[in-house]
Design a protein around this motif. Sequence first.
Motif, mmCIF file in Angstrom:
data_model
loop_
_atom_site.group_PDB
_atom_site.id
_atom_site.type_symbol
_atom_site.label_atom_id
_atom_site.label_comp_id
_atom_site.label_asym_id
_atom_site.label_seq_id
_atom_site.Cartn_x
_atom_site.Cartn_y
_atom_site.Cartn_z
ATOM 1 N N LYS A 177 -5.291 5.902 -3.572
ATOM 2 C CA LYS A 177 -5.766 5.420 -2.270
ATOM 3 C C LYS A 177 -6.442 4.061 -2.382
ATOM 4 O O LYS A 177 -7.058 3.600 -1.445
ATOM 5 C CB LYS A 177 -6.727 6.431 -1.664
ATOM 6 C CG LYS A 177 -6.052 7.751 -1.348
ATOM 7 C CD LYS A 177 -7.008 8.720 -0.706
ATOM 8 C CE LYS A 177 -6.352 10.079 -0.660
ATOM 9 N NZ LYS A 177 -6.066 10.611 0.578
ATOM 10 N N ALA A 178 -6.348 3.446 -3.538
ATOM 11 C CA ALA A 178 -6.977 2.137 -3.731
ATOM 12 C C ALA A 178 -6.342 1.103 -2.815
ATOM 13 O O ALA A 178 -5.145 1.145 -2.537
ATOM 14 C CB ALA A 178 -6.840 1.698 -5.188
ATOM 15 N N HIS A 179 -7.157 0.173 -2.355
ATOM 16 C CA HIS A 179 -6.651 -0.872 -1.451
ATOM 17 C C HIS A 179 -5.871 -1.958 -2.201
ATOM 18 O O HIS A 179 -5.349 -2.880 -1.580
ATOM 19 C CB HIS A 179 -7.805 -1.491 -0.664
ATOM 20 C CG HIS A 179 -8.746 -2.303 -1.503
ATOM 21 N ND1 HIS A 179 -9.713 -1.726 -2.291
ATOM 22 C CD2 HIS A 179 -8.849 -3.636 -1.690
ATOM 23 C CE1 HIS A 179 -10.383 -2.666 -2.922
ATOM 24 N NE2 HIS A 179 -9.877 -3.844 -2.577
ATOM 25 N N THR A 180 -5.755 -1.833 -3.499
ATOM 26 C CA THR A 180 -5.085 -2.858 -4.306
ATOM 27 C C THR A 180 -3.751 -2.388 -4.885
ATOM 28 O O THR A 180 -3.196 -3.058 -5.749
ATOM 29 C CB THR A 180 -5.999 -3.290 -5.468
ATOM 30 O OG1 THR A 180 -6.342 -2.122 -6.230
ATOM 31 C CG2 THR A 180 -7.251 -3.983 -4.978
ATOM 32 N N ILE A 181 -3.217 -1.270 -4.388
ATOM 33 C CA ILE A 181 -2.001 -0.748 -5.025
ATOM 34 C C ILE A 181 -0.819 -1.703 -4.897
ATOM 35 O O ILE A 181 -0.004 -1.784 -5.802
ATOM 36 C CB ILE A 181 -1.625 0.676 -4.558
ATOM 37 C CG1 ILE A 181 -1.317 0.719 -3.060
ATOM 38 C CG2 ILE A 181 -2.685 1.669 -4.914
ATOM 39 C CD1 ILE A 181 -0.760 2.071 -2.620
ATOM 40 N N GLU A 182 -0.741 -2.440 -3.793
ATOM 41 C CA GLU A 182 0.369 -3.382 -3.641
ATOM 42 C C GLU A 182 0.280 -4.478 -4.693
ATOM 43 O O GLU A 182 1.285 -4.858 -5.294
ATOM 44 C CB GLU A 182 0.389 -4.004 -2.235
ATOM 45 C CG GLU A 182 0.719 -3.031 -1.137
ATOM 46 C CD GLU A 182 -0.516 -2.335 -0.570
ATOM 47 O OE1 GLU A 182 -1.637 -2.545 -1.099
ATOM 48 O OE2 GLU A 182 -0.352 -1.574 0.396
#
Length: 97
Positions: A22-27
């Motif tokens: 759910k991290a906001h940096t996966i992309e």
Amino acid sequence: MHEPIFADAVAIVDGMLDAGFKAHTIEQCAVSEAFRIHGVRIHEVKKEVMHYWRGTDKKYMHNQLDRHFSARSSDRALPFFKISHNWFLARWHKLLS
């Protein structure tokens, strides 16, 4: 040219989401990993990229990029030189806009 890399990045993102990340940096992680898998070297651009947050500065820099791209209408490539940010000119641009 990089389409297969981005297809892999999307697959990595999907896999991470399916695994519960759910991290906001996966992309960012997925794109970096896809480039690594495909052997594309990524270099730090700390000296070339300046972060700016205020709306005035963003609008000024967007205008600078628009001017660069309009001068090279057939080529949407980023410039190979630093587009300088100037605090005073950003405020002047705001007054004239």
